[in-house]
Design a protein around this motif. Sequence first.
Motif, mmCIF file in Angstrom:
data_model
loop_
_atom_site.group_PDB
_atom_site.id
_atom_site.type_symbol
_atom_site.label_atom_id
_atom_site.label_comp_id
_atom_site.label_asym_id
_atom_site.label_seq_id
_atom_site.Cartn_x
_atom_site.Cartn_y
_atom_site.Cartn_z
ATOM 1 N N ILE A 158 -43.889 47.044 -55.325
ATOM 2 C CA ILE A 158 -44.204 45.678 -54.895
ATOM 3 C C ILE A 158 -45.535 45.224 -55.496
ATOM 4 O O ILE A 158 -45.656 44.094 -55.986
ATOM 5 C CB ILE A 158 -44.256 45.582 -53.354
ATOM 6 N N LYS A 159 -46.526 46.099 -55.493
ATOM 7 C CA LYS A 159 -47.825 45.750 -56.085
ATOM 8 C C LYS A 159 -47.677 45.463 -57.581
ATOM 9 O O LYS A 159 -48.244 44.501 -58.098
ATOM 10 C CB LYS A 159 -48.838 46.869 -55.858
ATOM 11 N N PHE A 160 -46.919 46.307 -58.269
ATOM 12 C CA PHE A 160 -46.704 46.122 -59.710
ATOM 13 C C PHE A 160 -46.059 44.769 -59.996
ATOM 14 O O PHE A 160 -46.512 44.015 -60.860
ATOM 15 C CB PHE A 160 -45.818 47.254 -60.245
ATOM 16 N N VAL A 161 -45.007 44.454 -59.256
ATOM 17 C CA VAL A 161 -44.293 43.183 -59.452
ATOM 18 C C VAL A 161 -45.181 41.992 -59.126
ATOM 19 O O VAL A 161 -45.233 41.005 -59.874
ATOM 20 C CB VAL A 161 -43.003 43.151 -58.596
ATOM 21 N N MET A 162 -45.906 42.073 -58.010
ATOM 22 C CA MET A 162 -46.737 40.945 -57.595
ATOM 23 C C MET A 162 -47.962 40.768 -58.488
ATOM 24 O O MET A 162 -48.449 39.652 -58.677
ATOM 25 C CB MET A 162 -47.151 41.094 -56.136
#
Length: 200
Positions: A158-162
């Motif tokens: 999620i951090k990578f995508v956001m």
Amino acid sequence: MLGSFLNEITSKLPEVNRKDKEIYLKDKIDEKTLNDILIKVGLISIEIKNSEKSEIYYKFSLYGSNPDKSGLRDFVLGSHIKLDAEKSSICIYGYNENIISGMKKILFKEKILDEIYDKSEEYKKNPEKYEANTDDIIEKIEEKNTEPYNLFIIKHFIKFVMDKYKEENISSEDNSTNENIENTEDTKNISNNPFINDGE
């Protein structure tokens, strides 16, 4: 024809319609931008339409539990992600090990996590040491019975995508600002040209 057939199948498969986890984000999301990001990082977008609505499924693989089987049932079965722009959330349906494997594959490829560390179970033994800082990204996660290691992977993904999403927004804002500056400069150049006046 295919869309209605898929809808009929998905309505009968509890794995597909079972929302196992919902990640609520702190900021509002633009669904189109996030859609583009998910596709860029390697997910497969599948849009299914019927007379009432259109839904987009994001899958890490076109197949479910058996990647060697190319049947349509196995194509529909398996975990997937859906976006909810209204609630500003990312939902995981039909959660199983396939979705964790799909996330890990992308995280290894992008050098976010180290595959050697993962195989040695370093992340499982010391998840807090390598935990993703999502304090400014995730509001809360609604989930049940997720192993700490799998939750560790989900947060990193999620951090990578956001982070990619925020980069895209900043880039779009910079482009918009540059266009406005260029337009302003063009206006100045026209108004300051001695060969151009309002009377001609």
